[in-house]
Design a protein around this motif. Structure first.
Motif, PDB file in Angstrom:
ATOM      1  N   ASP A 135      -5.774 -11.433   1.323  1.00 57.51           N
ATOM      2  CA  ASP A 135      -5.753 -11.248   2.777  1.00 57.51           C
ATOM      3  C   ASP A 135      -6.954 -10.408   3.214  1.00 57.51           C
ATOM      4  O   ASP A 135      -6.823  -9.203   3.409  1.00 57.51           O
ATOM      5  N   PRO A 136      -8.126 -11.016   3.355  1.00 62.90           N
ATOM      6  CA  PRO A 136      -9.315 -10.254   3.759  1.00 62.90           C
ATOM      7  C   PRO A 136      -9.117  -9.495   5.065  1.00 62.90           C
ATOM      8  O   PRO A 136      -9.554  -8.351   5.199  1.00 62.90           O
ATOM      9  N   VAL A 141       0.847  -1.192   0.000  1.00 67.84           N
ATOM     10  CA  VAL A 141       0.000   0.000   0.000  1.00 67.84           C
ATOM     11  C   VAL A 141       0.879   1.238   0.000  1.00 67.84           C
ATOM     12  O   VAL A 141       1.826   1.354   0.793  1.00 67.84           O
ATOM     13  N   LEU A 174      -6.924  -2.328   7.487  1.00 71.19           N
ATOM     14  CA  LEU A 174      -6.659  -0.998   6.938  1.00 71.19           C
ATOM     15  C   LEU A 174      -7.838  -0.065   7.211  1.00 71.19           C
ATOM     16  O   LEU A 174      -7.645   1.113   7.551  1.00 71.19           O
ATOM     17  N   LEU A 175      -9.052  -0.573   7.081  1.00 68.16           N
ATOM     18  CA  LEU A 175     -10.234   0.249   7.380  1.00 68.16           C
ATOM     19  C   LEU A 175     -10.258   0.656   8.853  1.00 68.16           C
ATOM     20  O   LEU A 175     -10.632   1.788   9.183  1.00 68.16           O
ATOM     21  N   SER A 179     -17.595  -3.207  -3.123  1.00 63.36           N
ATOM     22  CA  SER A 179     -16.167  -3.151  -2.768  1.00 63.36           C
ATOM     23  C   SER A 179     -15.853  -4.068  -1.593  1.00 63.36           C
ATOM     24  O   SER A 179     -14.820  -4.752  -1.574  1.00 63.36           O
ATOM     25  N   VAL A 180     -16.739  -4.080  -0.594  1.00 65.79           N
ATOM     26  CA  VAL A 180     -16.545  -4.974   0.551  1.00 65.79           C
ATOM     27  C   VAL A 180     -16.579  -6.427   0.089  1.00 65.79           C
ATOM     28  O   VAL A 180     -15.759  -7.253   0.503  1.00 65.79           O
ATOM     29  N   GLY A 203      -7.412  -6.181   4.588  1.00 63.07           N
ATOM     30  CA  GLY A 203      -8.278  -5.116   4.096  1.00 63.07           C
ATOM     31  C   GLY A 203      -9.099  -4.497   5.217  1.00 63.07           C
ATOM     32  O   GLY A 203      -9.222  -3.263   5.314  1.00 63.07           O
ATOM     33  N   ILE A 204      -9.666  -5.343   6.079  1.00 63.31           N
ATOM     34  CA  ILE A 204     -10.438  -4.833   7.216  1.00 63.31           C
ATOM     35  C   ILE A 204      -9.528  -4.072   8.167  1.00 63.31           C
ATOM     36  O   ILE A 204      -9.901  -3.022   8.706  1.00 63.31           O
ATOM     37  N   GLU A 252     -15.801  -7.614  -2.779  1.00 65.87           N
ATOM     38  CA  GLU A 252     -14.559  -7.916  -3.483  1.00 65.87           C
ATOM     39  C   GLU A 252     -13.407  -8.096  -2.498  1.00 65.87           C
ATOM     40  O   GLU A 252     -12.554  -8.970  -2.682  1.00 65.87           O
ATOM     41  N   MET A 253     -13.393  -7.277  -1.446  1.00 66.48           N
ATOM     42  CA  MET A 253     -12.338  -7.361  -0.445  1.00 66.48           C
ATOM     43  C   MET A 253     -12.372  -8.700   0.290  1.00 66.48           C
ATOM     44  O   MET A 253     -11.331  -9.231   0.704  1.00 66.48           O
ATOM     45  N   ALA A 281      -9.411 -12.336  -3.054  1.00 64.64           N
ATOM     46  CA  ALA A 281      -8.717 -11.561  -2.020  1.00 64.64           C
ATOM     47  C   ALA A 281      -7.616 -12.403  -1.385  1.00 64.64           C
ATOM     48  O   ALA A 281      -7.856 -13.521  -0.937  1.00 64.64           O
TER      49      ALA A 281
END
Length: 303
Positions: free
Chosen positions: A42-43, A2, A49-50, A31-32, A46-47, A34-35, A40
């Motif tokens: 590494d789901p 990232v 990062l949010l 988008s969620v 992604g969470i 897809e994440m 994906a």
């Protein structure tokens, strides 16, 4: 990797406001999905990062009720639920990865993992609902729909089929949790062992594998121990007890064994049967199928 500038931009208050007011919920939900989807890598990443950028509450708009139970569970901060869900999601990923390392042949459709990732991340929301007495079924069908979990899934624009599947995984995990480490399905009498194990896994139905992973991930035991237990139980259910076709999982995933007699045939044979009698017949057929291995090679699609 990232770009380090991205998290900094995502923390900007204006980004959160724009995400909430200018981006449609359909786009956010896609988008969620897809994440957490099959592609994906590494789901949980992604969470995470949010969570780190403060966008998780905008993406997953959870309104924590203001009452004594909710305050006890969350301390009045929905971030507690997000953090707990993230830990469970990461644990589920670890258990799945290690189980695959032990037995690659037990791998299942990646599309079904997507539902497991949803269920694991949102399981603390379900627990809050349970603590508040929501979704217990006492108030009928409307009661099960009117929960924080269901409202959150609606906000993510999940189809009803996804909602039901996620709830099945959560239902199954709740049922399994007290029995994970005892001798489930290991009785000396094969028919009784089959019936006991079937009834235990039935709330999850065809998603019993996913429910098993989530339940193990929540057990607090070492991830490698959980992975080994998962492999042991799956082999017991599918190869030892041969319950896969009845549950609709494993190699027969999505093709659960049908009842011995359908409703029209029962009424043809018993024309005066009432509702209570019909339920007794249905239960008796289910029990027979649960206790006995039906000859799947004898024609009739496994009936």
């Amino acid at each position: 990797n990232v770009d380090p500038r991205l998290p900094k931009a995502m923390r900007d208050r204006r980004v959160r406001e724009a995400l909430a007011s200018k981006v449609s919920r359909d786009a956010v939900g896609a988008s969620v999905d897809e994440m957490l989807g099959p592609r994906a890598r590494d789901p949980a990443g992604g969470i995470r990062l949010l969570v780190q950028t403060g966008l998780v509450g905008t993406v997953f708009p959870l309104d924590v009720p203001v009452d004594s139970v909710s305050l006890k569970v969350t301390g009045g901060r929905r971030g507690v639920l997000y953090a707990r869900g993230l830990r469970r999601l990461a644990r589920c990923q670890t258990v799945v990865t290690r189980a695959y390392g032990l037995r690659p042949d037990l791998e299942w459709d990646p599309g079904r993992k997507r539902l497991l990732w949803y269920a694991s991340f949102l399981s603390p929301v379900r627990e809050l609902d349970r603590a508040r007495g929501e979704g217990s079924g006492d108030g009928g069908r409307k009661d099960k729909r009117d929960t924080s979990l269901r409202r959150l899934l609606v906000s993510l624009r999940r189809p009803k089929s996804d909602m039901r599947s996620i709830e099945s995984i959560l239902d199954g995990a709740e049922r399994l949790r007290p029995r994970l480490w005892d001798g489930v399905g290991a009785g000396t009498d094969q028919s009784d062992a089959r019936w006991e194990c079937y009834r235990l896994l039935k709330p999850a139905g065809e998603y019993w594998r996913e429910a098993l992973v989530l339940s193990l991930a929540c057990s607090g035991r070492d991830a490698s121990e959980c992975a080994a237990r998962y492999v042991e139980l799956v082999l017991r259910v599918e190869d030892g007890l041969r319950l896969g076709p009845l549950l609709g999982g494993g190699d027969a995933r999505g093709t659960a064994t049908r009842p011995l007699l359908d409703g029209s045939r029962v009424r043809e044979l018993l024309p005066n049967i009432d509702g209570g009698g019909f339920r007794e017949v249905a239960y008796a057929m289910e029990e027979w199928q649960g206790k006995n291995v039906w000859d799947e090679g004898g024609g009739g699609g496994g009936r």
